[in-house]
Motif scaffolding. Structure first.
Motif, PDB file in Angstrom:
ATOM      1  N   HIS A  70       0.818  -1.220   0.000  1.00 55.00           N
ATOM      2  CA  HIS A  70       0.000   0.000   0.000  1.00 55.00           C
ATOM      3  C   HIS A  70       0.849   1.266   0.000  1.00 55.00           C
ATOM      4  N   CYS A  71       2.146   1.118   0.024  1.00 56.38           N
ATOM      5  CA  CYS A  71       3.052   2.263   0.203  1.00 56.38           C
ATOM      6  C   CYS A  71       3.004   3.223  -0.992  1.00 56.38           C
ATOM      7  N   PRO A  72       2.817   4.513  -0.716  1.00 54.19           N
ATOM      8  CA  PRO A  72       2.783   5.498  -1.796  1.00 54.19           C
ATOM      9  C   PRO A  72       4.170   5.964  -2.235  1.00 54.19           C
ATOM     10  N   ASN A  73       5.225   5.455  -1.600  1.00 53.37           N
ATOM     11  CA  ASN A  73       6.571   5.969  -1.857  1.00 53.37           C
ATOM     12  C   ASN A  73       7.501   5.018  -2.603  1.00 53.37           C
ATOM     13  N   VAL A  74       7.390   3.718  -2.386  1.00 52.19           N
ATOM     14  CA  VAL A  74       8.366   2.811  -3.001  1.00 52.19           C
ATOM     15  C   VAL A  74       8.192   2.712  -4.511  1.00 52.19           C
ATOM     16  N   ARG A  75       6.975   2.724  -4.986  1.00 52.39           N
ATOM     17  CA  ARG A  75       6.765   2.604  -6.439  1.00 52.39           C
ATOM     18  C   ARG A  75       7.352   3.782  -7.214  1.00 52.39           C
ATOM     19  N   PRO A  76       7.126   5.028  -6.784  1.00 52.52           N
ATOM     20  CA  PRO A  76       7.762   6.135  -7.509  1.00 52.52           C
ATOM     21  C   PRO A  76       9.292   6.063  -7.478  1.00 52.52           C
ATOM     22  N   ALA A  77       9.854   5.596  -6.357  1.00 51.66           N
ATOM     23  CA  ALA A  77      11.313   5.478  -6.260  1.00 51.66           C
ATOM     24  C   ALA A  77      11.843   4.429  -7.227  1.00 51.66           C
ATOM     25  N   ILE A  78      11.202   3.271  -7.253  1.00 53.25           N
ATOM     26  CA  ILE A  78      11.625   2.201  -8.162  1.00 53.25           C
ATOM     27  C   ILE A  78      11.442   2.645  -9.607  1.00 53.25           C
ATOM     28  N   GLN A  79      10.354   3.322  -9.896  1.00 52.71           N
ATOM     29  CA  GLN A  79      10.120   3.802 -11.257  1.00 52.71           C
ATOM     30  C   GLN A  79      11.198   4.800 -11.680  1.00 52.71           C
ATOM     31  N   ALA A  80      11.598   5.665 -10.763  1.00 48.92           N
ATOM     32  CA  ALA A  80      12.667   6.626 -11.074  1.00 48.92           C
ATOM     33  C   ALA A  80      13.961   5.893 -11.408  1.00 48.92           C
ATOM     34  N   LEU A  81      14.285   4.861 -10.644  1.00 47.75           N
ATOM     35  CA  LEU A  81      15.496   4.082 -10.927  1.00 47.75           C
ATOM     36  C   LEU A  81      15.408   3.421 -12.299  1.00 47.75           C
ATOM     37  N   LYS A  82      14.240   2.878 -12.622  1.00 49.82           N
ATOM     38  CA  LYS A  82      14.041   2.275 -13.954  1.00 49.82           C
ATOM     39  C   LYS A  82      14.188   3.323 -15.047  1.00 49.82           C
ATOM     40  N   ASP A  83      13.515   4.467 -14.866  1.00 52.39           N
ATOM     41  CA  ASP A  83      13.540   5.528 -15.875  1.00 52.39           C
ATOM     42  C   ASP A  83      14.956   6.048 -16.118  1.00 52.39           C
ATOM     43  N   LEU A  84      15.760   6.079 -15.050  1.00 49.40           N
ATOM     44  CA  LEU A  84      17.125   6.584 -15.164  1.00 49.40           C
ATOM     45  C   LEU A  84      18.115   5.491 -15.567  1.00 49.40           C
ATOM     46  N   LYS A  85      17.591   4.300 -15.864  1.00 52.35           N
ATOM     47  CA  LYS A  85      18.367   3.176 -16.401  1.00 52.35           C
ATOM     48  C   LYS A  85      19.359   2.569 -15.409  1.00 52.35           C
ATOM     49  N   PHE A  86      19.019   2.616 -14.102  1.00 53.95           N
ATOM     50  CA  PHE A  86      19.850   1.928 -13.128  1.00 53.95           C
ATOM     51  C   PHE A  86      19.588   0.431 -13.251  1.00 53.95           C
ATOM     52  N   THR A  87      20.602  -0.366 -12.960  1.00 59.20           N
ATOM     53  CA  THR A  87      20.512  -1.807 -13.212  1.00 59.20           C
ATOM     54  C   THR A  87      20.696  -2.676 -11.976  1.00 59.20           C
ATOM     55  N   ASN A  88      21.082  -2.088 -10.840  1.00 58.90           N
ATOM     56  CA  ASN A  88      21.425  -2.895  -9.673  1.00 58.90           C
ATOM     57  C   ASN A  88      20.743  -2.336  -8.417  1.00 58.90           C
ATOM     58  N   TYR A  89      19.425  -2.282  -8.444  1.00 64.01           N
ATOM     59  CA  TYR A  89      18.682  -1.723  -7.311  1.00 64.01           C
ATOM     60  C   TYR A  89      17.745  -2.779  -6.735  1.00 64.01           C
ATOM     61  N   MET A  90      17.442  -2.587  -5.458  1.00 65.12           N
ATOM     62  CA  MET A  90      16.573  -3.511  -4.740  1.00 65.12           C
ATOM     63  C   MET A  90      15.662  -2.737  -3.806  1.00 65.12           C
ATOM     64  N   LEU A  91      14.542  -3.326  -3.497  1.00 67.44           N
ATOM     65  CA  LEU A  91      13.633  -2.820  -2.484  1.00 67.44           C
ATOM     66  C   LEU A  91      13.898  -3.618  -1.212  1.00 67.44           C
ATOM     67  N   LEU A  92      14.077  -2.924  -0.100  1.00 65.83           N
ATOM     68  CA  LEU A  92      14.233  -3.625   1.168  1.00 65.83           C
ATOM     69  C   LEU A  92      12.893  -4.259   1.524  1.00 65.83           C
ATOM     70  N   ASP A  93      12.905  -5.529   1.816  1.00 71.18           N
ATOM     71  CA  ASP A  93      11.676  -6.287   2.062  1.00 71.18           C
ATOM     72  C   ASP A  93      11.141  -5.997   3.466  1.00 71.18           C
TER      73      ASP A  93
END
Length: 110
Positions: A70-93
Motif C-alpha cells: 500500500h506504500c505510496p513511496n516505493v513505487r515512484p522510487a523504483i520507477q525513477a530508478l528504472k527511468d534513469l536506467k539503473f541496473t542494480n537496485y533492490m527494495l528492502l523487504d
C-alpha cells in the motif's frame, strides 16, 4: 533484499549498498533521507542524488511507513530508478513496516 542481509552488511561494514530512505524518516544507519517521494519535490531530490552515480551502483530503497503493498513511496522510487536506467537496485523487504520488520528484530538503527 531481506532485512537480515542488509543488517549483516551494515554490521560487517562490507559491500554495503547505497541505501535511500524514501519515506517519512531514515532509520537505517548510513541511509540517505530523501523524504516521501510521492511528493514532487522529494522525487526531484531523489533523482538529483542519483545524477552522478554509475548506472550499476548497488542501491537499496526503503520506506517502512506501512505495508509496502500500500506504500505510496516505493513505487515512484523504483520507477525513477528504472527511468534513469539503473541496473542494480533492490527494495528492502519490509512487508509490514520499519518497526516490525527492522527495529523489533534488533537490526542497526539510528
Amino acid at each position: 533484499m531481506p532485512p537480515s542481509e542488509l543488517a549483516a552488511l551494515i554490521k560487517e561494514k562490507k559491500n554495503v549498498p547505497l541505501v535511500f530512505s524514501v519515506g517519512p524518516g531514515a532509520t537505517i544507519p548510513g541511509s540517505r533521507s530523501i523524504g516521501m517521494v510521492r511528493d514532487e519535490e522529494n522525487i526531484t531530490k531523489f533523482k538529483k542524488q542519483l545524477d552522478n552515480l554509475p548506472k550499476d551502483t548497488r542501491i537499496v530503497v526503503y520506506c517502512g511507513c506501512c505495508p509496502y503493498e500500500h506504500c505510496p513511496n516505493v513505487r515512484p522510487a523504483i520507477q525513477a530508478l528504472k527511468d534513469l536506467k539503473f541496473t542494480n537496485y533492490m527494495l528492502l523487504d519490509l512487508p509490514h513496516n520499519i518497526k516490525i520488520d527492522w527495529i523489533d528484530k534488533g537490526y542497526p538503527s539510528e
